[in-house]
Design an enzyme around this catalytic site. Structure first.
Site, PDB file in Angstrom:
ATOM      1  N   TRP A 368     -19.354 -26.144  33.826  1.00 44.00           N
ATOM      2  CA  TRP A 368     -20.447 -27.030  34.216  1.00 44.00           C
ATOM      3  C   TRP A 368     -20.491 -28.278  33.334  1.00 44.00           C
ATOM      4  CZ3 TRP A 368     -25.325 -27.451  31.329  1.00 44.00           C
ATOM      5  CH2 TRP A 368     -25.282 -26.814  30.087  1.00 44.00           C
ATOM      6  N   ASP A 369     -19.693 -28.272  32.258  1.00 47.55           N
ATOM      7  CA  ASP A 369     -19.591 -29.455  31.398  1.00 47.55           C
ATOM      8  C   ASP A 369     -19.321 -30.713  32.221  1.00 47.55           C
ATOM      9  OD1 ASP A 369     -19.054 -27.075  30.037  1.00 47.55           O
ATOM     10  OD2 ASP A 369     -17.730 -28.011  28.584  1.00 47.55           O
ATOM     11  N   GLU A 495     -26.163 -19.603  25.686  1.00 48.09           N
ATOM     12  CA  GLU A 495     -25.440 -18.346  25.842  1.00 48.09           C
ATOM     13  C   GLU A 495     -25.852 -17.294  24.822  1.00 48.09           C
ATOM     14  OE1 GLU A 495     -21.500 -19.870  25.635  1.00 48.09           O
ATOM     15  OE2 GLU A 495     -21.859 -21.174  27.352  1.00 48.09           O
ATOM     16  N   LYS A 599     -28.021 -21.098  20.820  1.00 43.26           N
ATOM     17  CA  LYS A 599     -26.665 -21.570  20.593  1.00 43.26           C
ATOM     18  C   LYS A 599     -26.544 -23.059  20.890  1.00 43.26           C
ATOM     19  CE  LYS A 599     -21.896 -20.928  22.129  1.00 43.26           C
ATOM     20  NZ  LYS A 599     -20.990 -20.286  23.095  1.00 43.26           N
ATOM     21  N   GLN A 600     -27.099 -23.484  22.022  1.00 46.40           N
ATOM     22  CA  GLN A 600     -26.981 -24.868  22.455  1.00 46.40           C
ATOM     23  C   GLN A 600     -28.251 -25.278  23.195  1.00 46.40           C
ATOM     24  OE1 GLN A 600     -23.656 -23.322  24.754  1.00 46.40           O
ATOM     25  NE2 GLN A 600     -24.266 -24.663  26.415  1.00 46.40           N
TER      26      GLN A 600
END
Length: 800
Positions: A368-369, A495, A599-600
């Site tokens: 999906w980046d 994630e 995480k992000q």
């Protein structure tokens, strides 16, 4: 899964210059990193910057977009719905090799004496230049100059100009220009981000040599793909030189033998052509490669260089970003734009992988980046490349619909990671359950259509995808007894939190997906009818969107990342050792999933992409809360934190995060640039500057800007394309200047003030805002500061 490891690597590998990346000396310990940084590509063909001689190397690599081999995908325990096979990008026939023997001694920088070695990536010319002066163990000195390019105008073509001249005494030379298939590759280790290593994946079908031309054709053992690689040469040197060609199943070679007196030079121009197909016959592919070589030789070396420069001049005219006050960021944003263009320029209805075509990391998969981080850059700088990437998604739509049916759902479920369109993630909580990718793709389509008004694309591609993804959300979610629409048991962008109920990012993006699908179906009733959409179905999408649950924690006054997230125990950051990051390599997922640790950027990404759903106060409170939880074990995170930090007035923090995302590969911050560049992270340099400090947002035919600069940047100027307009925006601390370089003009907003940009430039003041209180990040996870102040302290009172 993009993890962050360690801190800044050696900063002295490359010099800091505005339009090039220069390696002033060869560092064998950083060879693989340089091979990625200097990689050349056009979206169809990618070549790592291995040395001309082939050895030494860090990681050999030549790639064709979407050319892969199948491999078994093992599972500890099988279960229904698990993908059974994976797809791995393979290193195809290497055409870069030109070996050189000097009086029988091979040019090898590990032996003899290297007096000078320099490589320069020129982002205006689109070339990689290498200069070497070397003395052999037998005390013969030569100078080699090579210039390499992968053509942006002739999709199948790469070319190398290789020149050798003696320094001092005469020398006897033998140059060997080669095509090499099935190269031996170093092992990938246990890093989950590295690729699988496949042994001899190519099977020879044909080899051919004649004159200065050599051709090799191969097919893959399991995926059934066929590829061809050919080379042809123009050679200039002494009349006495001898030229021979030969071929074998995995090697084709042209050999030039000559003697050079002082003042003489051997010049070899090598044209290399590649093609591949899953359907075309061997003779057809043979002819395709031969034809591409003929076209390149007709153009000639100088012609290819001129075409490359003209292509890039046109790109930079509508994409360049100028930064005054931070030279590293200036270089990095152009470096990022250059590689993003290389990743998608000539992909032509193929994917843009997470590493582009610069290395085998993540097995060459796309995530999906692409839609969320890379396509915004291309949409506003090279919209045709964005359209091609989205058209590739449409080509895989039947596979996405098949996957949805396998999962018992309606519509389409796009894969978390893939090359051809099938799901290739063996870990379903972070893969299959990350349904947000369906809304990410739809959002990229809506963004592209808003920027281009491409009605043909909307009718033929856009509506089809939006309908099928809307059907997915309608079948995945449900109305509870109170009438609220819930989407349970999914994984959002973060994630470290999996299989959660009502992830805010997922629900907001799904809501937009449902709304846009209903509106687009109304605009094109004939297409909607062909897709089986009736008024009742469209109404059900609107109902679900209107009733979408967006959790909010009244106790804390923040949005939980997902329902009940703020009730979880906080991760013990103080007890986590610095060398235990990334956490996923040192702690079980079970422990991560039940703690407040991020995480992000997840909820923070929603603040950026769905900003209209939050008040300014909510944005400030939410951003501050998640700053204390986000460890940035993902290279995707810093750019989003940079954009939102700038929006909420944390300008210096935004500058710090900008540095991290922009310099991810130039400084090798994650210590894994050897496997390929982080294309999405490099897109963050543009996003951090344009969407962050420029405050750019686009919606419904209107551009909005809210520019403010940090202290370390004195001026920011950027160009972008929007609805047939080419716009230039210049920002200082005091004012912003908007200029229409081409096009009919358009309505715009500056800090909420409406104006129309036409023939006359518009300059508007920027109101100064008070500095915001410093925010606290998890212990040891603060971004490196961009401005050094010897008296400054970090949020815990320590000296920076």
């Amino acid at each position: 899964m993009k993890e962050r490891e360690g801190q800044a690597a050696d900063r002295a590998v490359f010099t800091v210059e505005p339009w090039c990346v220069r390696e002033p000396e060869l560092r064998l310990d950083r060879l693989a990193q340089s091979e990625s940084v200097f990689a050349l590509s056009n979206g169809h063909l990618g070549m790592r910057a291995n040395l001309d001689e082939g050895e030494p190397h860090g990681l050999p690599g030549t790639y064709l977009n979407s050319f892969y081999e199948q491999r078994p995908l093992p599972h500890a325990e099988t279960a229904y719905g698990y993908p059974e096979s994976g797809q791995t990008v393979i290193n195809v026939t290497n055409g870069k090799v030109i070996r050189l023997l000097v009086d029988d001694e091979p040019l090898d920088v590990r032996y003899g004496r290297v007096h000078h070695h320099e490589r320069v990536l020129d982002m205006q010319a689109g070339t990689l230049t290498r200069q070497v002066e070397w003395t052999s163990p037998a005390d013969k000195t030569i100078k080699v100059t090579s210039v390499r390019m992968v053509s942006l105008t002739q999709r199948a073509i790469a070319a190398i100009c290789y020149e050798v001249e003696p320094v001092g005494d005469a020398v006897r030379l033998v140059a060997q220009s080669e095509l090499v298939a099935n190269e031996a590759l170093p092992g990938g280790g246990k890093d989950p981000r590295a690729s699988a290593i496949l042994d001899s994946p190519l099977v020879s079908e044909e080899h051919f040599a004649n004159g200065t031309k050599v051709l090799l054709l191969h097919r893959t053992r399991h995926s059934g793909l066929r590829m061809g690689a050919g080379m042809s040469h123009d050679i200039e040197g002494p009349e006495s030189m001898r030229v021979e060609t030969e071929s074998a199943p995995d090697v084709g070679r042209l050999t030039v033998a000559t003697r050079l007196e002082p003042g003489q030079k051997l010049r070899i121009v090598k044209y290399i052509a590649y093609g591949w197909s899953s359907r075309r016959s061997r003779p057809a592919l043979h002819d395709q490669v031969v034809g591409a070589l003929a076209g390149a030789r007709q153009t000639g070396w100088d012609g290819l260089l001129a075409e490359q420069r003209a292509y890039l001049d046109d790109f930079w005219k509508g994409a360049d970003v100028e930064v005054e006050g931070d030279a590293e960021i200036q270089q990095a944003v152009r470096f990022g734009l250059f590689h993003i263009l290389q990743a998608g320029a000539r992909a032509e209805r193929r994917m843009i992988p997470a590493k582009g075509l610069t290395g085998p990391g993540y097995d060459g998969h796309t995530f999906w980046d692409t839609e969320t981080f890379v396509l915004p850059v291309l949409t506003y700088t090279s919209p045709s490349a964005a359209a091609d990437a989205l058209a590739w998604r449409h080509m895989t739509l039947p596979l996405a619909c098949e996957r949805a049916r396998q999962l018992g759902l309606h519509g389409a479920t796009f894969p978390w990671r893939t090359i051809r369109g099938q799901e290739c993630s063996g870990y379903w909580p972070a893969g299959t359950a990350a349904f947000h990718i369906n809304a990410d793709i739809s959002d990229a389509i809506v963004r592209y259509l808003d920027a281009t008004r491409d009605e043909q694309f909307e009718r033929e591609i856009g509506l089809d995808i939006l309908v099928q993804t809307a059907r997915l959300w309608r079948s995945l979610g449900h109305h509870d007894v109170g009438g609220v629409f819930r989407i349970d048991g999914v994984t959002g962008p973060d994630e470290y939190s999996a299989i959660v109920d009502n992830n805010v990012y997922t629900n907001l993006m799904a809501r937009r997906n449902l709304q846009e699908a209903a509106e687009m179906a109304m605009r094109h009733p004939d297409v909607a009818d062909r897709l089986g959409v009736n008024a009742e179905e469209a109404a059900s999408w609107r109902d679900a969107a209107a009733a979408m649950l967006i959790p909010y924690d009244d106790r804390l006054g923040v949005h939980p990342q997902s329902e009940s997230f703020t009730n979880h125990a906080r991760w013990d950051f103080a007890a986590t050792k610095p060398d235990h990051y990334p956490l996923l390599l040192n702690f079980p997922y079970f422990d991560l999933y039940r703690k407040q640790v991020v995480k992000q950027a997840d909820l923070v990404l929603a603040l950026h992409l769905c900003g209209e759903s939050f008040t300014d106060e909510q944005k400030e409170r939410d951003f501050a809360y998640y700053e204390g939880l986000t460890v940035r074990d993902s290279s995707l995170s810093a750019q989003t934190q940079a954009v939102v930090a700038a929006e909420v007035g944390q300008l210096e923090l935004a500058h710090d995060y900008l540095g991290e995302t922009a310099l991810m590969d130039l400084r090798d911050l994650n210590r894994n640039t050897r496997d390929g560049l982080h294309i999405a992270s490099m897109a963050g340099a543009w996003s951090g500057l344009v969407a962050g400090f420029g405050g750019m947002r686009a919606c419904s035919g209107e551009l909005r800007f809210a520019p403010r600069l940090p202290g370390g940047i004195s001026r920011l100027t950027f160009r972008m394309r929007y609805r047939d307009n080419l716009i230039k925006v210049g920002v200082t601390a005091e004012a912003a200047r908007y200029e229409l370089l081409d096009g009919p003009g358009l309505p715009m907003l500056h800090h909420g003030e409406r104006f129309t940009l036409g023939d006359e430039a518009v300059e508007l003041p920027i109101e100064q805002i008070p500095a915001r209180p410093a925010l606290t990040q998890p212990a040891g996870r603060e971004p490196a500061p961009r401005r050094f102040d010897p008296h400054a302290r970090d949020p815990r009172g320590r000296r920076r």
